[in-house]
Design an enzyme around this catalytic site. Structure first.
Site, PDB file in Angstrom:
ATOM      1  N   HIS A 188      -1.775   0.462 -11.088  1.00  0.00           N
ATOM      2  CA  HIS A 188      -3.091  -0.066 -11.467  1.00  0.00           C
ATOM      3  C   HIS A 188      -4.069   1.049 -11.827  1.00  0.00           C
ATOM      4  CE1 HIS A 188      -4.355   0.353  -7.127  1.00  0.00           C
ATOM      5  NE2 HIS A 188      -5.536   0.555  -7.679  1.00  0.00           N
TER       6      HIS A 188
ATOM      7  N   ASP B 216       3.581  -0.506  -6.951  1.00  0.00           N
ATOM      8  CA  ASP B 216       2.377  -0.065  -7.657  1.00  0.00           C
ATOM      9  C   ASP B 216       2.376   1.446  -7.952  1.00  0.00           C
ATOM     10  OD1 ASP B 216      -0.149   0.134  -8.715  1.00  0.00           O
ATOM     11  OD2 ASP B 216      -1.117  -1.051  -7.156  1.00  0.00           O
TER      12      ASP B 216
ATOM     13  N   SER C 210      -6.695   4.835  -4.071  1.00  0.00           N
ATOM     14  CA  SER C 210      -5.482   4.367  -4.714  1.00  0.00           C
ATOM     15  C   SER C 210      -4.732   5.525  -5.327  1.00  0.00           C
ATOM     16  CB  SER C 210      -5.814   3.361  -5.798  1.00  0.00           C
ATOM     17  OG  SER C 210      -5.916   2.110  -5.218  1.00  0.00           O
TER      18      SER C 210
HETATM   19  N1  ARG Z   1      -6.906  -3.955  -4.631  1.00  0.00           N
HETATM   20  C1  ARG Z   1      -6.408  -2.738  -5.183  1.00  0.00           C
HETATM   21  C2  ARG Z   1      -7.566  -1.743  -5.429  1.00  0.00           C
HETATM   22  O1  ARG Z   1      -8.677  -2.052  -5.107  1.00  0.00           O
HETATM   23  C3  ARG Z   1      -5.582  -2.951  -6.399  1.00  0.00           C
HETATM   24  C4  ARG Z   1      -6.303  -3.513  -7.575  1.00  0.00           C
HETATM   25  C5  ARG Z   1      -5.521  -3.675  -8.828  1.00  0.00           C
HETATM   26  N2  ARG Z   1      -4.664  -4.818  -8.837  1.00  0.00           N
HETATM   27  C6  ARG Z   1      -5.026  -6.075  -9.241  1.00  0.00           C
HETATM   28  N3  ARG Z   1      -4.142  -7.032  -9.167  1.00  0.00           N
HETATM   29  N4  ARG Z   1      -6.218  -6.363  -9.699  1.00  0.00           N
HETATM   30  O2  ARG Z   1      -7.571  -0.959  -6.334  1.00  0.00           O
HETATM   31  N1  ASP Z   2      -6.977  -0.537  -4.310  1.00  0.00           N
HETATM   32  C1  ASP Z   2      -7.992   0.442  -3.988  1.00  0.00           C
HETATM   33  C2  ASP Z   2      -8.089   1.558  -5.040  1.00  0.00           C
HETATM   34  O1  ASP Z   2      -7.869   1.345  -6.205  1.00  0.00           O
HETATM   35  C3  ASP Z   2      -7.778   0.998  -2.635  1.00  0.00           C
HETATM   36  C4  ASP Z   2      -8.515   0.217  -1.617  1.00  0.00           C
HETATM   37  O2  ASP Z   2      -9.616  -0.257  -1.906  1.00  0.00           O
HETATM   38  O3  ASP Z   2      -8.025   0.130  -0.496  1.00  0.00           O
HETATM   39  O4  ASP Z   2      -8.548   2.624  -4.786  1.00  0.00           O
END
Ligand code: ARG
Ligand code: ASP
Length: 726
Positions: free
Chosen positions: A93, A229, A661
């Site tokens: 991502h 990921d 991330s």
């Molecule tokens: N929650 C994770 C972060 O904050 C991954 C986000 C990307 N993935 C998604 N399905 N939107 O970056």
């Molecule tokens: N998914 C988040 C990022 O892109 C990590 C998190 O918020 O825990 O940095």
């Protein structure tokens, strides 16, 4: 009475003095002073110098902050070096934008994945930067020199800005490095970070979304998780190994340090350390700030985004092209949308507001215990309360302006880019050609990912919400005019406006730009979408933003004083500074958790779980045939765990946030065991209040990465570059 209050104060001083393991994101140069003993007690086998040392290569030299040209210090993700040829791994991502950029219907790298089979095939990405931290320095004394409690706030800010600039300039002078001074502890401390920033970062590989984004937005922020990921990039340098913009002559960069990759895997309770660039947390806010955020601002923002997502989703499901065009945008909108919802639930469950209130009452008691303290701290929390009450309506108007206006329908945002062109007069006629070249370029980029019917629906729906949720005092004039003229039928408006506008139709806009004369400016200023954009921006900049920042300046000042007070009150507590996109170390342990009544989660997931979730009917759960075949033959090579399973993700107690991330997850020996990429649903309030019982970061097991590269993608040659340890 006196005795009692002394006792009470002694008690207050005691609460919170124990450093809770797991919570916190620590400044690497201060580990030696504050953390290393505790880390070693928790199992860490190396020294503080092994992590951060400015005189020799150390672990920090294998970590990079990913940024963009123009804002290289605003790290959107973290990555790490896994070979001495500049190979880096980060999340799928994090590379998503780049992968999407290279994707077309013919070469859909999002869907099918991409692997360069040689260095020549690696794909160039404009504008992505990789920064290495060279050193840090506490510059608080210089920045705050001679500033006292009596210094007026405006003067204080001016003095600070000037000094920061001076320090940065002095550091950058005669050097290839870039410098950034940032505030810590709400402006009570300042640290300088010096970086070396590489500018040629190429895409090496990414698995298909069915692996890299497996579970999509349904599984996002969730545990148990099965998302692979990751994506890989390579940093290039000039022949002297120095940063250089893209050139054919550039060669793979040779880092000072790269991570050894451990095949040993993880067990429950194992020490874990995460290294990276956490973006923003606000752990020390008052109950009042939390109140506004969780009861007013975020519920509205969630409502607006729910609408956006529903509309985008419907069109994406109906067309593969729209899916490609909108997938990155959709994921971007969905990510915070979902986190905000989890935060609200999580904070409720922790009874966070009551906990904050209790701390604030204790603070007030303490603040009234001596005359000196009284002068500084008494009453400031109540004062903040009054300010947040005052802020509420403006804050909500700001939310709508941003979510439904400035970042609402895309044509509106896009149209505003033409403001300068539209406003040119005879004397600046000479600027037209350059401006046109620039605008034609951004227009091509814009329309590549634009679907007019989707945007039309967005425009109608968002304007309707905007107009229905605020009183006229907080609405841009044009929105009031449209509402009144069309009697609230924003669909009729959108239909008409979009049919007429050049900003919703690439051919029309190109026609105009290709034959542009000074007199064409009128065509722009009369364009209905331009008129709307102008009104929204003008209202925001003239009315909302100044009101908002006027109050915020006051709360910021009080928050700084409150923070200083908390640190003074709990003298023996080791505080960590909120995340601010600077380098931090997080340590904790591998751990499952009890999610709710009768539900307890394991600390890791396996390929078995991917097969369980398989559903060819649903895009996000459509497991690739090849992966199924590998599962059936249990062809896991040396990547299986001791039980013969193929591990996928694991959960741990590291206190991470957005920006982390892609961060390396290391074991007690400093070897790479995983890639941080998310947090578990029940604990996503950790940006505001951490709870070791339930807050978990989610990491991808590095063995799954290797398995996919080797067995699935057939890009095993990349493994030859890596340093694997058994
Ligand atoms: N929650 C994770 C972060 O904050 C991954 C986000 C990307 N993935 C998604 N399905 N939107 O970056
Ligand atoms: N998914 C988040 C990022 O892109 C990590 C998190 O918020 O825990 O940095």
């Amino acid at each position: 009475m006196k005795k009692l209050s002394l006792l009470l104060i002694a008690f207050i001083l005691l609460i919170g003095t124990q450093v809770k393991a797991d919570e916190g994101m620590w400044i690497p140069m201060l580990l030696k002073k504050y953390n290393i003993e505790e880390m070693q007690k928790a199992g860490f086998k190396l020294s503080a110098d092994d992590i951060y040392d400015i005189n020799k290569a150390c672990l920090k030299d294998a970590v990079i902050g990913l940024g963009r040209e123009g804002s290289p210090f605003h790290h959107f993700c973290t990555g790490e070096l896994i070979s001495d040829k500049g190979l880096i791994v980060t999340n799928h991502h994090c590379g998503y934008g780049a992968i999407q950029n290279h994707s077309t219907l013919e070469h859909d790298y999002l869907k099918d994945g991409f692997w360069a089979m040689s260095q020549e095939e690696e794909l160039v990405n404009e504008g992505i930067t990789a920064s290495f931290l060279i050193r840090m320095e506490d510059v608080t004394a210089q920045v705050l020199d001679s500033i006292t409690d009596e210094t007026k706030e405006v003067d204080r800010q001016k003095m600070i800005q000037k000094r920061i600039k001076k320090i940065q300039e002095a550091t950058e002078k005669d050097s290839d490095y870039r410098a950034s001074v940032k505030a810590y502890f709400d402006g009570n401390q300042y640290f300088l970070s010096v970086y070396e920033i590489y500018k040629d970062v190429r895409l090496v590989g990414a698995p298909p979304s069915a692996i890299g984004k497996f579970g999509g937005d349904t599984d996002n922020w969730m545990w148990p998780r099965h998302t692979g990921d990751f994506s890989m990039f390579r940093i290039y340098a000039d022949k002297d190994n120095k940063p250089a913009s893209y050139s054919k002559e550039n060669v793979p960069m040779v880092p000072k340090q790269s991570f050894k990759i451990s095949l040993k895997g993880v067990n429950e309770g194992d020490f874990t350390m995460v290294f990276g660039y956490p973006g923003t947390t606000t752990e020390y806010l008052t109950s009042h700030a939390l109140d506004l955020m969780t009861k007013v601002d975020n519920p509205h923002k969630i409502k607006i985004r729910t609408k956006k997502l529903d509309l985008m989703r419907a069109d994406m499901d109906a067309s593969p092209l729209v899916r490609i065009q909108y997938s990155a945008k959709y994921a971007g909108v969905a990510n915070s949308w979902k986190r905000w919802q989890g935060e609200i639930t999580g904070l409720k469950r922790l009874d966070a507001i009551a906990k904050k209130k209790e701390l604030e009452e204790n603070f007030e008691t303490w603040a009234n215990s001596t005359d000196d303290l009284k002068k500084k701290y008494a009453g400031i929390v109540a004062e903040m309360g009054a300010l947040y009450t005052e802020l509420a309506p403006t804050s909500l108007a700001r939310d709508y302006a941003i979510e439904a206006g400035l970042r609402g329908a895309e044509a509106v945002t896009f149209a505003y880019n033409f403001k300068k062109l539209a406003g040119l007069t005879k004397k600046d006629q000479k600027d037209i050609p350059d401006l046109l070249t620039e605008l034609k370029k951004s227009s091509a980029e814009f329309f590549k990912n634009y679907n007019n019917p989707t945007d039309k629906k967005l425009l109608a729906a968002l304007l309707k919400m905007y107009s229905e949720n605020l009183t006229d005092e907080y609405l841009p004039k044009e929105i009031i005019a449209i509402r009144d003229k069309y009697k609230g039928d924003f669909e009729a408006y959108a239909e008409k406006a979009m049919a007429k506008s050049v900003f919703a139709d690439e051919n029309k806009l190109n026609n105009l730009l290709n034959n542009y004369k000074l007199s064409s400016g009128k065509r722009l200023t009369k364009d209905p979408i331009f008129v709307l954009a102008n009104s929204i921006y003008f209202f925001y900049e003239a009315e909302i933003a100044p009101k908002y920042s006027k109050i915020l300046t006051k709360t910021t000042k009080l928050q700084r004083i409150y923070m200083a007070g908390l640190m003074q009150m709990q003298k023996d507590k080791i505080f960590y500074a909120d995340a601010n996109s600077t380098f931090r170390v997080h340590y904790g342990k591998v751990s499952g958790y009890k999610a709710r009544n009768a539900v307890t989660y394991d600390h890791y997931t396996t390929l078995e779980g991917i097969i369980e979730k398989d559903n060819p009917e649903i895009f996000d759960y459509d497991v690739p045939q090849k992966l199924k075949a590998l599962y059936q033959t249990k062809n896991y090579g040396s990547y299986a765990n001791a039980k013969g399973e193929m591990p996928v993700c694991f959960a741990a107690t590291n206190h991470t946030t957005g920006g982390n991330s892609g961060s390396p997850v290391l074991n007690a020996n400093g070897e790479l065991i995983g890639l941080n990429f998310d947090r578990a649903w029940e604990g996503v309030m950790s940006d505001l209040m951490y709870d070791a019982e339930i807050c978990r970061n989610v990491s991808l097991d590095i063995r799954y990465v290797l398995f996919i590269v080797d067995k699935f993608a057939g890009a095993g040659y990349l493994l030859d570059e890596m340093n694997l340890v058994k």
